[in-house]
Design an enzyme around this catalytic site. Structure first.
Site, PDB file in Angstrom:
ATOM      1  N   ARG A   1       0.848  -1.213   0.000  1.00  0.00           N
ATOM      2  CA  ARG A   1       0.000   0.000   0.000  1.00  0.00           C
ATOM      3  C   ARG A   1       0.875   1.251   0.000  1.00  0.00           C
ATOM      4  O   ARG A   1       1.251   1.777   1.047  1.00  0.00           O
ATOM      5  CB  ARG A   1      -0.900  -0.020   1.232  1.00  0.00           C
ATOM      6  CG  ARG A   1      -1.741   1.213   1.411  1.00  0.00           C
ATOM      7  CD  ARG A   1      -2.843   1.340   0.422  1.00  0.00           C
ATOM      8  NE  ARG A   1      -3.871   0.327   0.582  1.00  0.00           N
ATOM      9  CZ  ARG A   1      -4.777   0.017  -0.342  1.00  0.00           C
ATOM     10  NH1 ARG A   1      -4.801   0.647  -1.497  1.00  0.00           N
ATOM     11  NH2 ARG A   1      -5.681  -0.933  -0.123  1.00  0.00           N
TER      12      ARG A   1
ATOM     13  N   ARG B   1       0.875  -7.014  -9.685  1.00  0.00           N
ATOM     14  CA  ARG B   1       1.433  -6.387  -8.470  1.00  0.00           C
ATOM     15  C   ARG B   1       1.694  -7.394  -7.361  1.00  0.00           C
ATOM     16  O   ARG B   1       2.311  -7.048  -6.355  1.00  0.00           O
ATOM     17  CB  ARG B   1       0.554  -5.223  -7.979  1.00  0.00           C
ATOM     18  CG  ARG B   1      -0.790  -5.608  -7.425  1.00  0.00           C
ATOM     19  CD  ARG B   1      -1.526  -4.388  -6.861  1.00  0.00           C
ATOM     20  NE  ARG B   1      -2.881  -4.707  -6.473  1.00  0.00           N
ATOM     21  CZ  ARG B   1      -3.677  -3.911  -5.773  1.00  0.00           C
ATOM     22  NH1 ARG B   1      -3.249  -2.730  -5.364  1.00  0.00           N
ATOM     23  NH2 ARG B   1      -4.909  -4.257  -5.480  1.00  0.00           N
TER      24      ARG B   1
ATOM     25  N   HIS C   1       0.258   3.141 -10.501  1.00  0.00           N
ATOM     26  CA  HIS C   1      -0.667   3.656  -9.476  1.00  0.00           C
ATOM     27  C   HIS C   1       0.145   4.435  -8.431  1.00  0.00           C
ATOM     28  O   HIS C   1       0.318   3.980  -7.286  1.00  0.00           O
ATOM     29  CB  HIS C   1      -1.336   2.426  -8.859  1.00  0.00           C
ATOM     30  CG  HIS C   1      -2.489   2.668  -7.956  1.00  0.00           C
ATOM     31  ND1 HIS C   1      -2.460   3.558  -6.905  1.00  0.00           N
ATOM     32  CD2 HIS C   1      -3.718   2.112  -7.928  1.00  0.00           C
ATOM     33  CE1 HIS C   1      -3.614   3.516  -6.275  1.00  0.00           C
ATOM     34  NE2 HIS C   1      -4.401   2.642  -6.876  1.00  0.00           N
TER      35      HIS C   1
ATOM     36  N   ASP D   1     -12.458   9.641  -6.594  1.00  0.00           N
ATOM     37  CA  ASP D   1     -12.041   8.459  -7.357  1.00  0.00           C
ATOM     38  C   ASP D   1     -12.512   8.679  -8.802  1.00  0.00           C
ATOM     39  O   ASP D   1     -13.676   8.467  -9.124  1.00  0.00           O
ATOM     40  CB  ASP D   1     -12.689   7.209  -6.717  1.00  0.00           C
ATOM     41  CG  ASP D   1     -12.053   5.920  -7.198  1.00  0.00           C
ATOM     42  OD1 ASP D   1     -11.246   5.963  -8.155  1.00  0.00           O
ATOM     43  OD2 ASP D   1     -12.389   4.859  -6.637  1.00  0.00           O
TER      44      ASP D   1
ATOM     45  N   GLU E   1      -2.458   8.628 -11.195  1.00  0.00           N
ATOM     46  CA  GLU E   1      -2.035   7.377 -11.808  1.00  0.00           C
ATOM     47  C   GLU E   1      -2.037   7.488 -13.332  1.00  0.00           C
ATOM     48  O   GLU E   1      -3.036   7.887 -13.931  1.00  0.00           O
ATOM     49  CB  GLU E   1      -2.981   6.265 -11.366  1.00  0.00           C
ATOM     50  CG  GLU E   1      -3.195   6.229  -9.851  1.00  0.00           C
ATOM     51  CD  GLU E   1      -4.348   5.337  -9.428  1.00  0.00           C
ATOM     52  OE1 GLU E   1      -4.640   4.355 -10.120  1.00  0.00           O
ATOM     53  OE2 GLU E   1      -4.976   5.649  -8.388  1.00  0.00           O
TER      54      GLU E   1
HETATM   55  C1  BG6 Z   1      -7.620   3.420  -7.273  1.00  0.00           C
HETATM   56  C2  BG6 Z   1      -9.034   3.100  -7.665  1.00  0.00           C
HETATM   57  O1  BG6 Z   1      -6.835   3.473  -8.407  1.00  0.00           O
HETATM   58  O2  BG6 Z   1      -7.123   2.394  -6.419  1.00  0.00           O
HETATM   59  C3  BG6 Z   1      -9.874   2.996  -6.408  1.00  0.00           C
HETATM   60  O3  BG6 Z   1      -9.524   4.100  -8.543  1.00  0.00           O
HETATM   61  C4  BG6 Z   1      -9.291   1.961  -5.458  1.00  0.00           C
HETATM   62  O4  BG6 Z   1     -11.210   2.652  -6.752  1.00  0.00           O
HETATM   63  C5  BG6 Z   1      -7.821   2.310  -5.213  1.00  0.00           C
HETATM   64  O5  BG6 Z   1     -10.009   1.965  -4.262  1.00  0.00           O
HETATM   65  C6  BG6 Z   1      -7.094   1.327  -4.308  1.00  0.00           C
HETATM   66  O6  BG6 Z   1      -7.197   0.042  -4.793  1.00  0.00           O
HETATM   67  P1  BG6 Z   1      -6.600  -1.152  -3.988  1.00  0.00           P
HETATM   68  O7  BG6 Z   1      -7.003  -2.408  -4.744  1.00  0.00           O
HETATM   69  O8  BG6 Z   1      -5.115  -0.979  -3.974  1.00  0.00           O
HETATM   70  O9  BG6 Z   1      -7.199  -1.091  -2.614  1.00  0.00           O
END
Ligand code: BG6
Length: 315
Positions: A86, A112, A181, A226, A285
Site C-alpha cells: 500500500r 502487483r 498507481h 475516485d 495514476e
Molecule cells: C484506485 C481506484 O486506483 O485504487 C480505487 O480508482 C481503489 O477505486 C484504489 O479503491 C485502491 O485500490 P486497492 O485495490 O489498492 O485497494
C-alpha cells in the site's frame, strides 16, 4: 566498474531465481526488505530508491537534491508474499480495479502480487540507474490466460522514469488495462491542487461511473475522490504549498489518468491503511484503463511511461 552478483549469503540463494542480471553497479544492492520480502536498494550520487521484486514495485524514491521522500507508503502496508503493497508505485495489469467477471480475482490484476525478475541494471556517469524487471508467461491467471512479456524499466535519478512495456507473445490478439498507481507524499490533501486535467472529462467512480466535465479548473479535494480522467495527454502538476514543492507527472503512451484519495470512511475500512493517513497522500495514476483499454496483435508491443519530477520552492 560493475560488480558481479555474488550470492555469498545462504539466505540469498532463494533470490538467485529473481536476478538474471549478470552484474550490478556498486550503487545497487539486493537486500531483505520489510518483513524479509526481497528488495533492490539503489543508492547513487543522483538518488536513492527501494524496489520490491514482488510487483516490480517502486516503494521509495528520493532524488539526492530533495529533502523528503516523494512517494507515500502506508505505515500499515502489508509486506507479504501475495499481498499488495500500500504505497509507492503498484503496477495495475492486466486489468484495473475489480475484475469485471470475477470479483474474487485480485483487484488491479495479478502483476502487483507476482515476483518479477531483475534482468538488467545499468548506471550512467551521472549516477542515474536504469533497472529492467520482467514478468513473462502464459496462463498466469484464468481470467487472462494470454502469453505475454512485460518489462518494467525503472530509471532512478533526479527524475523517476518508469516505462511498462507489454508484448503479445501469443497467436491471438489480447486486450488489457494498465496503470502506474503512483502514491505521492503530500502535506495535506485538503490544501493541494492538481492542474493539467482542466480540459478533460472524467468518469466519476463516486457517482457510479457517470461522465462529468471538463470542469475547466484545477482539481481540489473536499471529499472521497475516485476519478478516471479521459484523453489525458498533458503532464499533471501537483501543487503542494504545505511542503513547498511541486510534483510533475508527465507521460507517454497513456490516455487515462486516475486521481484517488479515500478520505475518512474508506481509509477506516481498509485494513492496510492507517485511519488518519488519508490526509498525507494522493494518487495520480498514469494509465490506460476503462474506455482506454489497449489491444495488441500477436508480436506487437506497447509502452507506457510515467515521468516524475519534483521541485522545491524555497531552495
Ligand atoms: C484506485 C481506484 O486506483 O485504487 C480505487 O480508482 C481503489 O477505486 C484504489 O479503491 C485502491 O485500490 P486497492 O485495490 O489498492 O485497494
Amino acid at each position: 566498474m560493475p560488480r558481479r552478483v555474488l550470492w555469498n549469503d545462504p539466505r540469498m540463494n532463494d533470490l538467485a531465481r529473481l536476478v538474471t542480471a549478470t552484474s550490478l553497479p556498486p550503487s545497487v544492492r539486493i537486500s531483505e526488505g520489510r518483513s524479509a520480502l526481497p528488495r533492490i536498494d539503489v543508492s547513487s550520487a543522483a538518488a536513492r530508491a527501494e524496489i520490491y521484486f514482488q510487483g516490480a514495485h517502486v516503494a521509495a524514491w528520493q532524488p539526492a537534491a530533495i529533502r523528503e521522500p516523494v512517494l507515500w507508503m502506508s505505515e500499515r502496508s502489508h509486506f507479504e508474499a501475495g499481498k499488495p503493497i500500500r504505497g509507492g508505485v503498484p503496477i495495475c495489469f492486466p486489468w484495473f480495479g475489480a475484475h469485471p467477471a470475477n470479483p474474487a480475482a485480485p483487484a488491479h490484476g495479478f502483476a502487483r502480487v507476482r515476483d518479477w525478475r531483475l534482468i538488467d541494471v545499468r548506471e550512467d556517469r551521472d549516477g542515474v540507474v536504469a533497472l529492467d524487471l520482467e514478468l513473462a508467461g502464459e496462463g498466469l491467471s484464468p481470467e487472462w490466460p494470454h502469453r505475454f512479456t512485460a518489462i518494467h524499466r525503472i530509471e532512478v535519478g533526479p527524475t523517476l522514469r518508469m516505462t511498462l512495456e507489454v508484448r503479445n507473445d501469443g497467436d491471438g490478439a489480447f486486450t488489457f488495462e494498465e496503470a502506474l498507481h503512483t502514491y505521492f507524499d503530500i502535506a495535506d490533501v485538503r490544501g493541494v491542487s492538481v492542474s493539467g486535467l482542466e480540459g478533460c472529462a472524467y468518469l466519476d467512480t463516486m457517482a457510479g461511473g457517470q461522465r462529468v466535465g471538463p470542469s475547466g479548473a484545477p482539481v481540489r479535494f473536499t471529499g472521497e475522490t475516485d476519478r478516471v480522467y479521459l484523453e489525458t495527454r498533458d503532464a499533471c502538476v501537483i501543487d503542494d504549498p504545505g511542503k513547498q514543492r511541486v510534483i510533475t507527472v508527465g507521460k507517454r503512451g497513456s490516455d487515462a489518468t486516475v486521481v484517488w484519495n479515500p478520505w475518512v470512511a474508506k481509509a477506516l475500512a481498509m485494513p492496510d491503511f492507517g485511519d488518519h493517513e488519508w490526509t498525507g497522500m494522493l494518487c495520480v495514476e498514469t494509465g490506460n484503463v476503462n474506455v482506454h483499454t489497449r489491444t495488441l496483435q500477436p508480436g506487437k508491443s506497447h509502452a507506457m511511461t510515467a515521468i516524475i519530477e519534483v521541485r522545491e520552492l524555497n531552495r
